[in-house]
Scaffold this motif. Structure first.
Motif, PDB file in Angstrom:
ATOM      1  N   LEU A   1       0.946  -1.171   0.021  1.00  0.00           N
ATOM      2  CA  LEU A   1      -0.195   0.180   0.058  1.00  0.00           C
ATOM      3  C   LEU A   1       1.026   1.380   0.204  1.00  0.00           C
ATOM      4  O   LEU A   1       0.542   2.177  -0.913  1.00  0.00           O
ATOM      5  CB  LEU A   1      -0.924  -0.090   1.280  1.00  0.00           C
ATOM      6  N   ILE A   2       1.905   1.205   0.712  1.00  0.00           N
ATOM      7  CA  ILE A   2       2.770   2.381   0.481  1.00  0.00           C
ATOM      8  C   ILE A   2       3.781   2.657  -0.581  1.00  0.00           C
ATOM      9  O   ILE A   2       3.375   3.693  -0.894  1.00  0.00           O
ATOM     10  CB  ILE A   2       4.046   2.199   2.000  1.00  0.00           C
ATOM     11  N   MET A   3       4.129   1.637  -1.157  1.00  0.00           N
ATOM     12  CA  MET A   3       4.560   1.796  -2.533  1.00  0.00           C
ATOM     13  C   MET A   3       3.658   2.264  -3.601  1.00  0.00           C
ATOM     14  O   MET A   3       3.918   3.144  -4.142  1.00  0.00           O
ATOM     15  CB  MET A   3       5.227   0.547  -2.854  1.00  0.00           C
ATOM     16  N   GLU A   4       2.285   1.787  -3.378  1.00  0.00           N
ATOM     17  CA  GLU A   4       1.224   2.289  -4.483  1.00  0.00           C
ATOM     18  C   GLU A   4       0.901   3.649  -4.340  1.00  0.00           C
ATOM     19  O   GLU A   4       0.858   4.443  -5.080  1.00  0.00           O
ATOM     20  CB  GLU A   4      -0.025   1.249  -4.295  1.00  0.00           C
ATOM     21  N   THR A   5       0.725   3.903  -2.747  1.00  0.00           N
ATOM     22  CA  THR A   5       0.328   5.319  -2.635  1.00  0.00           C
ATOM     23  C   THR A   5       1.286   6.402  -3.183  1.00  0.00           C
ATOM     24  O   THR A   5       0.822   7.463  -3.562  1.00  0.00           O
ATOM     25  CB  THR A   5       0.141   5.404  -1.022  1.00  0.00           C
ATOM     26  N   PHE A   6       2.467   6.167  -2.881  1.00  0.00           N
ATOM     27  CA  PHE A   6       3.642   7.272  -3.265  1.00  0.00           C
ATOM     28  C   PHE A   6       4.312   6.767  -4.355  1.00  0.00           C
ATOM     29  O   PHE A   6       5.126   7.669  -4.695  1.00  0.00           O
ATOM     30  CB  PHE A   6       4.492   7.305  -1.963  1.00  0.00           C
ATOM     31  N   GLY A   7       4.095   5.853  -5.122  1.00  0.00           N
ATOM     32  CA  GLY A   7       4.523   5.572  -6.505  1.00  0.00           C
ATOM     33  C   GLY A   7       6.129   5.179  -6.159  1.00  0.00           C
ATOM     34  O   GLY A   7       7.051   5.858  -7.109  1.00  0.00           O
ATOM     35  N   ILE A   8       6.584   4.401  -4.985  1.00  0.00           N
ATOM     36  CA  ILE A   8       7.949   4.273  -5.024  1.00  0.00           C
ATOM     37  C   ILE A   8       8.130   2.752  -5.219  1.00  0.00           C
ATOM     38  O   ILE A   8       7.331   2.091  -4.683  1.00  0.00           O
ATOM     39  CB  ILE A   8       8.354   4.747  -3.453  1.00  0.00           C
ATOM     40  N   PRO A   9       9.270   2.364  -5.357  1.00  0.00           N
ATOM     41  CA  PRO A   9       9.770   1.036  -5.295  1.00  0.00           C
ATOM     42  C   PRO A   9      10.056   0.560  -3.988  1.00  0.00           C
ATOM     43  O   PRO A   9      10.322   1.493  -2.954  1.00  0.00           O
ATOM     44  CB  PRO A   9      10.862   0.935  -6.239  1.00  0.00           C
TER      45      PRO A   9
ATOM     46  N   ARG B   1      14.246   1.795   1.426  1.00  0.00           N
ATOM     47  CA  ARG B   1      14.263   2.065   3.106  1.00  0.00           C
ATOM     48  C   ARG B   1      13.152   2.968   3.361  1.00  0.00           C
ATOM     49  O   ARG B   1      12.542   2.702   4.771  1.00  0.00           O
ATOM     50  CB  ARG B   1      15.742   2.815   3.304  1.00  0.00           C
ATOM     51  N   GLU B   2      12.749   3.966   2.464  1.00  0.00           N
ATOM     52  CA  GLU B   2      11.494   4.610   3.080  1.00  0.00           C
ATOM     53  C   GLU B   2      10.264   3.773   3.297  1.00  0.00           C
ATOM     54  O   GLU B   2       9.386   4.193   4.244  1.00  0.00           O
ATOM     55  CB  GLU B   2      11.488   5.797   1.823  1.00  0.00           C
ATOM     56  N   VAL B   3      10.135   2.795   2.563  1.00  0.00           N
ATOM     57  CA  VAL B   3       8.927   2.011   2.733  1.00  0.00           C
ATOM     58  C   VAL B   3       9.030   1.373   4.165  1.00  0.00           C
ATOM     59  O   VAL B   3       8.167   1.300   4.975  1.00  0.00           O
ATOM     60  CB  VAL B   3       8.852   0.882   1.521  1.00  0.00           C
ATOM     61  N   GLY B   4      10.226   0.950   4.377  1.00  0.00           N
ATOM     62  CA  GLY B   4      10.222   0.159   5.662  1.00  0.00           C
ATOM     63  C   GLY B   4      10.180   0.984   6.966  1.00  0.00           C
ATOM     64  O   GLY B   4       9.708   0.843   7.843  1.00  0.00           O
TER      65      GLY B   4
ATOM     66  N   LYS C   1      -1.351   8.283   9.773  1.00  0.00           N
ATOM     67  CA  LYS C   1      -0.058   8.068  10.286  1.00  0.00           C
ATOM     68  C   LYS C   1       1.130   8.088   8.956  1.00  0.00           C
ATOM     69  O   LYS C   1       1.864   8.536   8.955  1.00  0.00           O
ATOM     70  CB  LYS C   1       0.166   7.273  11.438  1.00  0.00           C
ATOM     71  N   MET C   2       0.585   7.315   8.180  1.00  0.00           N
ATOM     72  CA  MET C   2       1.517   6.946   6.947  1.00  0.00           C
ATOM     73  C   MET C   2       1.709   8.244   6.107  1.00  0.00           C
ATOM     74  O   MET C   2       2.842   8.532   5.830  1.00  0.00           O
ATOM     75  CB  MET C   2       0.835   5.934   6.130  1.00  0.00           C
ATOM     76  N   LEU C   3       0.385   9.097   6.045  1.00  0.00           N
ATOM     77  CA  LEU C   3       0.808  10.366   5.076  1.00  0.00           C
ATOM     78  C   LEU C   3       1.698  11.311   6.073  1.00  0.00           C
ATOM     79  O   LEU C   3       2.550  12.049   5.396  1.00  0.00           O
ATOM     80  CB  LEU C   3      -0.673  10.853   4.918  1.00  0.00           C
ATOM     81  N   GLU C   4       1.268  11.431   7.299  1.00  0.00           N
ATOM     82  CA  GLU C   4       2.217  12.236   7.907  1.00  0.00           C
ATOM     83  C   GLU C   4       3.564  11.900   8.037  1.00  0.00           C
ATOM     84  O   GLU C   4       4.605  12.858   7.845  1.00  0.00           O
ATOM     85  CB  GLU C   4       1.583  12.293   9.478  1.00  0.00           C
ATOM     86  N   VAL C   5       4.163  10.562   8.226  1.00  0.00           N
ATOM     87  CA  VAL C   5       5.202  10.128   8.195  1.00  0.00           C
ATOM     88  C   VAL C   5       6.237  10.565   6.783  1.00  0.00           C
ATOM     89  O   VAL C   5       7.056  10.785   6.662  1.00  0.00           O
ATOM     90  CB  VAL C   5       5.597   8.802   8.538  1.00  0.00           C
ATOM     91  N   ALA C   6       5.307  10.064   5.816  1.00  0.00           N
ATOM     92  CA  ALA C   6       5.790  10.324   4.569  1.00  0.00           C
ATOM     93  C   ALA C   6       5.940  11.828   3.967  1.00  0.00           C
ATOM     94  O   ALA C   6       7.089  12.113   3.370  1.00  0.00           O
ATOM     95  CB  ALA C   6       4.883   9.762   3.421  1.00  0.00           C
ATOM     96  N   ALA C   7       5.092  12.755   4.434  1.00  0.00           N
ATOM     97  CA  ALA C   7       5.530  14.100   4.297  1.00  0.00           C
ATOM     98  C   ALA C   7       6.733  14.640   4.759  1.00  0.00           C
ATOM     99  O   ALA C   7       7.298  15.338   4.225  1.00  0.00           O
ATOM    100  CB  ALA C   7       4.062  14.721   5.115  1.00  0.00           C
TER     101      ALA C   7
ATOM    102  N   PRO D   1       1.113  11.673  -1.938  1.00  0.00           N
ATOM    103  CA  PRO D   1       0.483  10.464  -2.467  1.00  0.00           C
ATOM    104  C   PRO D   1       0.525  10.713  -4.152  1.00  0.00           C
ATOM    105  O   PRO D   1       0.776  11.999  -4.620  1.00  0.00           O
ATOM    106  CB  PRO D   1      -0.728  10.764  -2.043  1.00  0.00           C
ATOM    107  N   VAL D   2       0.538   9.756  -5.041  1.00  0.00           N
ATOM    108  CA  VAL D   2       0.396  10.039  -6.364  1.00  0.00           C
ATOM    109  C   VAL D   2      -0.982   9.642  -6.863  1.00  0.00           C
ATOM    110  O   VAL D   2      -1.274   9.639  -7.976  1.00  0.00           O
ATOM    111  CB  VAL D   2       1.212   9.133  -7.068  1.00  0.00           C
TER     112      VAL D   2
END
Length: 472
Positions: free
Chosen positions: A418-426, A429-432, A457-463, A469-470
């Motif tokens: 879900l994290i990779m799909e939400t932010f369009g990343i492979p 380390r960021e995913v972990g 919380k996922m959105l907050e940490v990613a920001a 989000p893509v």
């Protein structure tokens, strides 16, 4: 002496006897089944020895049974087996054996019943019952095994030094039978085990592990474990356990004998559970103490981080003994966590600490608590009662938090996918890092164990990582 044949045995004995007579093969029931029946112990494994072809006899018996049984043939070993109702029956031709000094695999040739009894490990396992017409039911006892049964004594039929040198596995079997049956090993026999202990090195680890498992599955495994130590076999089999032996004293302060403590823990565990791998966890729980023992003038003897060191030692022990990989992680986990619950009873328990032990132990939390309760070996009854009450209070807190947060067998609400799909990343380390932050927030009680809160919380940490989000 005539063996008392029970009604449930009579039919199969008659079928075997008649088949043997038709083939002209003198035939006998030998070994463990005879021993256990005379001791009043249950036994479903029947060993049949004939002076002739065991494979041919097995096939004839199978043909005469109703319904007919399927025969499994082990041509390489000259044996055959069949199952009749709930009984496993093995057939072999009488044989004699000779050994080379560098191998426990004997040279085998056909022999008489006497030859076959001579090759048996102990007198109590050399007893035979005739299934032949002229002496049907007679007990054939060339080594006074009946006397040894009565005296509860483990003795080899031939000179013990040769018996153990020929097949060193018999040394472990002597200890295992002593443990299982409550028999004592004859002093001359035990001295021969000590003298031949180094010969155990020619035995495969798989066979050693089988005997260790049987010792651990007894009602009181400490008997066998201490005999392994007293005989000198333990350093060859489990040197890590042998290293725990002994007490050291400085300035009038000494630590307990961690080997003796371990044997008591295994006994305590055996009273609570018959699970073999939980018993292995008890056996190995303090295995790291020999490597972490330190003298500190202020604190005395310490074993800091012995749980973590023990966790790292478990895989090597499992590999050496060829123990199953699918149980390795389980035993390793319990060794790693066995100190955690007691620390939670010695301080003000936070919900976060309880959540973490529930998360880390997952489906094995009950086994972990059973191990911890078994780890109480104090002779002070009041102290034992206090520890048990503390553990029960911890169990109650676990039940309350589990009911509220559902952390046992927990899967975090936010997955890596879900994290990779939400932010369009492979995968990265960021995913972990995002996943870990969400998990820690839930375990700390900062957010509830719910998808919406975890997503926010996922959105907050990613920001904070400059990720956006893509997708909507």
């Amino acid at each position: 002496m005539i063996f008392q044949i029970r009604e449930d045995e009579r039919k199969i004995f008659e079928v075997i006897g008649q088949a043997a007579a038709a083939l002209g093969f003198p035939t006998y029931v030998v070994g463990g089944y005879v021993r256990d029946r005379l001791l009043g112990r249950p036994s479903k494994d029947l060993d049949i020895v004939c002076v002739g072809s065991g494979i041919e006899l097995a096939r004839r018996v199978a043909d005469n049974l109703h319904p007919r049984s399927r025969v499994t043939v082990y041509k390489r070993f000259g044996t055959a087996a069949l199952k009749h109702h709930d009984m496993e029956i093995e057939f072999v031709g009488a044989r004699k054996e000779s050994y080379r000094s560098d191998s426990r695999k004997p040279t085998v040739e056909s022999g008489t019943l006497t030859d076959d009894q001579n090759r048996r490990d102990f007198t109590i396992n050399a007893l035979a019952i005739s299934l032949n017409d002229h002496d049907y039911g007679s007990i054939i006892d060339p080594f006074n095994g009946l006397e040894d049964l009565e005296a509860k004594r483990i003795v080899t039929p031939l000179e013990p030094g040769k018996t153990f040198s020929d097949d060193p596995l018999r040394m472990l079997r002597a200890i295992r039978f002593s443990n299982q049956l409550g028999f004592r090993i004859d002093p001359v026999t035990f001295r021969a085990i000590k003298e031949n202990r180094e010969r155990i090195k020619i035995i495969s680890w798989e066979r050693i592990a089988t005997e260790l498992n049987k010792i651990l599955l007894t009602a009181k495994p400490s008997i066998g474990l201490r005999l392994l130590d007293e005989s000198g076999l333990l350093p060859y089999i489990l040197p890590e356990l042998a290293a725990l032996r002994g007490v050291e004293s400085r300035n009038g302060r000494k630590h307990k004998d961690n080997f003796i403590h371990t044997t008591k823990v295994v006994d305590n565990l055996a009273e609570r559970s018959d699970d073999l791998w939980l018993r292995w966890a008890a056996l190995l729980h303090d295995i790291g103490k020999a490597r972490t023992k330190r003298w500190e003038p202020e604190a005395g003897w310490t074993f800091h981080a012995h749980d973590a060191v023990g966790e790292r030692m478990v895989p090597k022990i499992f590999r050496r003994l060829r123990l199953p990989n699918d149980r390795l992680k389980y035993v390793q986990k319990l060794v790693a966590l066995h100190q955690r619950p007691i620390s939670l009873t010695q301080e003000e328990i936070s919900d976060s600490a309880v959540r973490r032990i529930l998360f880390d132990a997952a489906e094995d939390i009950e086994d972990l608590m059973t191990l911890c309760e078994s780890d109480i070996t104090s002779k002070n009854a009041k102290k034992v009662q206090r520890y048990l009450e503390n553990y029960e209070q911890l169990r109650e807190r676990m039940r309350e938090i589990e009911e509220k947060d559902h952390l046992r067998n927990w899967q975090p609400p936010i997955s890596g996918e879900l994290i990779m799909e939400t932010f369009g990343i492979p995968p990265s380390r960021e995913v972990g890092a995002i996943k870990d932050s969400v998990r820690e927030a839930i375990l700390d009680g900062d957010i509830p164990n719910e998808y919406e809160a975890a997503y926010a919380k996922m959105l907050e940490v990613a920001a904070g990582m400059s990720l956006q989000p893509v997708r909507e």
